[in-house]
Write an enzyme that holds these catalytic residues in place. Structure first.
Site, short mmCIF file in Angstrom:
data_model
loop_
_atom_site.label_atom_id
_atom_site.label_comp_id
_atom_site.label_asym_id
_atom_site.label_seq_id
_atom_site.Cartn_x
_atom_site.Cartn_y
_atom_site.Cartn_z
N LYS A 96 4.62 2.51 8.62
CA LYS A 96 3.34 3.34 8.57
C LYS A 96 2.11 2.54 8.68
O LYS A 96 1.37 2.77 9.94
CB LYS A 96 2.98 4.35 7.78
CG LYS A 96 2.26 5.56 7.65
CD LYS A 96 1.93 6.34 6.53
CE LYS A 96 3.32 6.97 6.20
NZ LYS A 96 3.11 7.96 4.84
N SER A 135 -7.44 5.61 3.15
CA SER A 135 -7.41 4.62 2.00
C SER A 135 -7.70 3.58 2.33
O SER A 135 -8.55 2.82 1.47
CB SER A 135 -5.88 4.54 1.57
OG SER A 135 -5.71 5.64 0.67
N LYS A 157 0.64 -1.29 0.00
CA LYS A 157 0.06 0.03 -0.07
C LYS A 157 0.98 1.25 -0.19
O LYS A 157 1.82 1.33 0.74
CB LYS A 157 -0.89 0.04 1.18
CG LYS A 157 -1.83 1.09 1.28
CD LYS A 157 -3.14 0.75 0.46
CE LYS A 157 -3.97 1.99 0.01
NZ LYS A 157 -3.64 2.76 -1.00
N ASN A 180 -2.22 19.48 -0.03
CA ASN A 180 -3.28 18.85 0.12
C ASN A 180 -2.98 18.71 1.93
O ASN A 180 -4.23 18.78 2.49
CB ASN A 180 -3.52 17.42 -0.41
CG ASN A 180 -4.44 16.82 0.14
OD1 ASN A 180 -5.78 17.56 0.37
ND2 ASN A 180 -4.52 15.53 0.50
N LYS A 226 5.55 2.09 -2.73
CA LYS A 226 5.49 3.20 -3.20
C LYS A 226 5.77 3.37 -4.74
O LYS A 226 6.62 2.58 -5.08
CB LYS A 226 6.48 4.17 -2.46
CG LYS A 226 5.99 5.66 -2.36
CD LYS A 226 5.10 5.86 -1.55
CE LYS A 226 4.93 7.69 -1.27
NZ LYS A 226 4.34 7.63 -0.13
N THR A 229 -4.91 13.14 5.63
CA THR A 229 -3.56 13.28 6.00
C THR A 229 -3.50 14.32 7.11
O THR A 229 -2.93 14.37 8.12
CB THR A 229 -2.54 13.38 4.82
OG1 THR A 229 -2.98 12.38 3.80
CG2 THR A 229 -1.08 13.34 5.22
N1 GLU Z 1 0.82 9.03 -0.08
C1 GLU Z 1 0.32 8.74 1.35
C2 GLU Z 1 1.34 8.53 2.34
O1 GLU Z 1 2.40 8.61 2.02
C3 GLU Z 1 -0.89 8.02 1.04
C4 GLU Z 1 -0.64 6.48 0.81
C5 GLU Z 1 -2.06 5.55 0.95
O2 GLU Z 1 -2.90 6.31 1.02
O3 GLU Z 1 -1.77 4.68 0.47
O4 GLU Z 1 1.01 7.98 3.22
#
Ligand code: GLU
Length: 447
Positions: A110, A374, A86, A237, A122, A206
């Site tokens: 995370k 998410s 994810k 954002n 990522k 976020t």
């Molecule tokens: N890009 C965001 C992060 O760094 C969200 C990742 C997601 O929602 O999967 O946490």
């Protein structure tokens, strides 16, 4: 970013510097630091130092003028022991493999910090999206998904937005993937537009997650919001929403910035006006001197570097990685830092912050609200049943508060900094999952 004033910084061949180290190497240093406070087998730790899969693709795009451009992109799946990969996809001219590996590693940590049934991944494409037309951007986004479609899936790896990508791009990607597999698959990607299966509450999640962390700290420290001065670096954002929510509670947001520069006002900015002005001009800096808006938002221009060094109670870096480095850390005086960006502090700078007793609410907790909602989106897509925004926000608040206190306890118990405590907390969850498949102590004991 490296300060251009610094003469001590020596550029190396791989584009890193002494003050800005290789991001992945620097990121995994935290594992060793947290290891002694976590109950995890050394074999599990070793696995986390090596991303499971690295995908590198070239995406050919027919530009509007008829020429062909080829864009390089990556998807790194760091770990999937606790669930599908994810993590977001970023479009940025400075994307590189080491950065994407570090970001994927942070996602593994995370998702474990907040207890989601996901691993970490990522992706990124080397591109300045602001230079592309809308049609070029759509072709690039669909082209990138075509290249990685064989390696992702709702039970495999689920992308999402990140720096300079948005819900519309997620919608195109979901549509493209659905065409490829010949069935509508909303759970392939999160952060989609609401009418295409996005979740209510994802857009501000976020910033909201970071806000919920700060509210817990507010209770612990008996803060009065009107006495707390806050500076926010990055007004995208995440930064915009955390500033908006804190301002609505009475916090004094004295400075904000974006890539074009920042504004400062000692008595506090009217955040809704700044958001409005930014929407009109697309630049925070322009807010200061743009006719009518100028009167609405009277403030002084400052640079991004100056913002980080302001005498405030709470500093919120919400832009990119490597902002607080050994070059500027001695001038960073805020006693509380909330890392809404991923990796804004290098590990050496972090040591300096620990030495001066700065409380850093680390990125893997502070910005986990995005991936948490998410997860809610993915659950709703799989169930085909959608929740109201209050339910989303309430569930997010519960998770952020629960994990904030769990990490705070680890910090107090071992008398360590909050980042090390967060990694130890994540390692325990990842370690349990890895160990439940057996380690050498199980396999070498045949009784
Ligand atoms: N890009 C965001 C992060 O760094 C969200 C990742 C997601 O929602 O999967 O946490």
């Amino acid at each position: 970013m490296t300060s251009s004033k610094s003469t001590k910084v020596r550029k190396k061949d791989d584009n890193t510097t002494d003050s800005i180290p290789d991001l992945f190497d620097d990121a995994i240093k935290r594992l060793d630091e947290a290891f002694e406070y976590a109950n995890i087998h050394p074999e599990a730790l070793e696995r986390l130092k090596h991303p499971k899969r690295t995908i590198q693709v070239s995406v050919p795009v027919r530009m509007d003028d008829g020429t062909l451009r080829v864009f390089e992109g990556y998807r790194v799946q760091h770990d999937d022991t606790r669930g599908p990969g994810k993590g977001g996809l970023r479009y940025h001219p400075q994307v590189n493999l080491s950065e994407v590996k570090a970001l994927a590693f942070w996602m593994t940590c995370k998702t474990a910090v907040v207890g989601l049934p996901f691993g970490g991944a990522k992706g990124g494409v080397i591109v300045n999206p602001k230079e592309l037309s809308h049609l070029e951007l759509e072709r690039l986004s669909r082209g990138f998904i075509k290249e990685i479609a064989d390696f992702i899936g709702p039970e495999v790896d689920v992308p999402a937005p990140d720096v300079y990508t948005n819900s519309m791009i997620m919608g195109w990607m979901m549509d493209e993937y659905s065409d490829i597999v010949r069935r509508r698959t909303p759970a392939i990607i999160t952060g989609k537009p609401i009418p295409l299966g996005g979740s209510l509450g994802r857009a501000d999640a976020t910033g909201r997650g970071a806000y919920y962390c700060l509210k817990e700290l507010e209770h612990k420290r008996h803060w009065k919001p009107q006495d707390i001065r806050v500076a926010v670096q990055g007004f995208g954002n995440a930064g915009q929403h955390v500033a908006r929510l804190l301002h609505a509670d009475g916090y004094k947001i004295v400075a904000v910035s974006d890539s074009s520069g920042g504004i400062y006002k000692e008595t506090g900015l009217d955040v809704p006006s700044v958001i409005y002005a930014k929407e009109q001009t697309r630049q925070v800096k322009a807010v200061y001197c743009d006719g009518a808006i100028c009167e609405m938002v009277e403030a002084k221009n400052i640079t991004n570097e100056e913002l980080l060094e302001l005498d405030v109670d709470v500093l919120i870096p919400a832009a990119l990685e490597n902002q607080i480095t050994t070059d500027n850390v001695k001038n960073v005086v805020a006693p509380v830092i909330v890392e809404v960006a991923n990796g804004p502090t290098t590990s050496d700078a972090d040591k300096a912050l620990v030495n001066k007793d700065t409380l850093v609410i680390p990125d893997i907790l502070a910005n986990a609200g995005g991936v948490t909602v998410s997860y809610f989106e993915w659950v709703q897509n799989k169930a085909g049943y959608y929740w109201g925004v209050d339910e989303v926000n309430h569930k997010l608040q519960e998770i952020m508060a629960r994990e904030f206190h769990a990490i705070y306890e680890v910090m107090d118990e071992h008398d360590i900094d909050m980042r090390t405590a967060a990694y130890a907390h994540a390692l325990n969850r990842i370690g349990q999952a890895i160990e439940s498949q057996g380690t050498s102590s199980y396999f070498s004991n045949n009784d």
